[in-house]
Design a protein around this motif. Structure first.
Motif, PDB file in Angstrom:
ATOM      1  N   CYS A  49       0.857  -1.185   0.000  1.00 55.21           N
ATOM      2  CA  CYS A  49       0.000   0.000   0.000  1.00 55.21           C
ATOM      3  C   CYS A  49       0.899   1.243   0.000  1.00 55.21           C
ATOM      4  O   CYS A  49       1.678   1.444   0.928  1.00 55.21           O
ATOM      5  CB  CYS A  49      -0.905  -0.031   1.229  1.00 55.21           C
ATOM      6  N   SER A  80      -3.862   6.824  -3.868  1.00 55.67           N
ATOM      7  CA  SER A  80      -5.079   6.968  -4.673  1.00 55.67           C
ATOM      8  C   SER A  80      -6.134   7.795  -3.948  1.00 55.67           C
ATOM      9  O   SER A  80      -7.247   7.948  -4.438  1.00 55.67           O
ATOM     10  CB  SER A  80      -5.660   5.586  -5.004  1.00 55.67           C
ATOM     11  N   ASP A 102     -10.576  -2.761  -2.899  1.00 60.72           N
ATOM     12  CA  ASP A 102      -9.893  -3.328  -4.069  1.00 60.72           C
ATOM     13  C   ASP A 102      -9.717  -2.243  -5.130  1.00 60.72           C
ATOM     14  O   ASP A 102     -10.411  -1.225  -5.115  1.00 60.72           O
ATOM     15  CB  ASP A 102     -10.678  -4.523  -4.625  1.00 60.72           C
ATOM     16  N   THR A 103      -8.785  -2.448  -6.031  1.00 61.33           N
ATOM     17  CA  THR A 103      -8.426  -1.414  -6.999  1.00 61.33           C
ATOM     18  C   THR A 103      -9.422  -1.258  -8.136  1.00 61.33           C
ATOM     19  O   THR A 103      -9.367  -0.271  -8.857  1.00 61.33           O
ATOM     20  CB  THR A 103      -7.027  -1.695  -7.591  1.00 61.33           C
TER      21      THR A 103
END
Length: 134
Positions: A49, A80, A102-103
């Motif tokens: 992360c 992000s 989740d991405t």
């Protein structure tokens, strides 16, 4: 060296550094949060992360503010802009929240643990004592 933000036996919160990037001043941690109770245990693991150095410094500053103020929030955002760790104070109650998202936006897991204001200075001291290279 692991950054251990644990403040109680019920909540273990650790950040293990795994990579760093100088071009975009940032560091990646494996984040692990464990909620341990006598008859149950929950673990959230977030691998690699990424956090900017500025966000890590801001989180430390916000924890300092929480030590002095009756209400407020300290949030550690990943690169992000997703909140990974949030510590919220409302008078005599502290809520620590760890979130894994989740991405691709399919889902998220949130662990929320209630604590005490005395835990915030402990967490702040651990962040301040962590050997920073940024």
């Amino acid at each position: 060296m692991t950054l251990d933000l644990s403040t109680s036996q019920e909540l273990q919160l650790r950040l293990d550094p795994v990579a760093s990037e100088d071009r975009f001043p940032s560091v990646a941690f494996d984040v692990e949060a464990k909620f341990i109770m006598p008859f149950q245990q929950t673990t959230i693991s977030i691998k690699e992360c990424w956090f900017s150095h500025a966000d890590l410094n801001r989180f430390e500053e916000e924890l300092g503010n929480l030590c002095r103020e009756e209400t407020g929030t300290a949030v550690l955002l990943n690169m992000s802009g997703v909140p990974i760790v949030a510590v919220e104070r409302c008078n005599e109650e502290i809520t620590t929240r760890v979130q894994a998202t989740d991405t691709v936006g399919i889902g998220k897991v949130v662990l929320e643990v209630t604590g005490y204001p005395s835990e915030v200075p402990v967490m702040l001291e651990k962040v301040r004592e962590y050997p920073k290279w940024w």
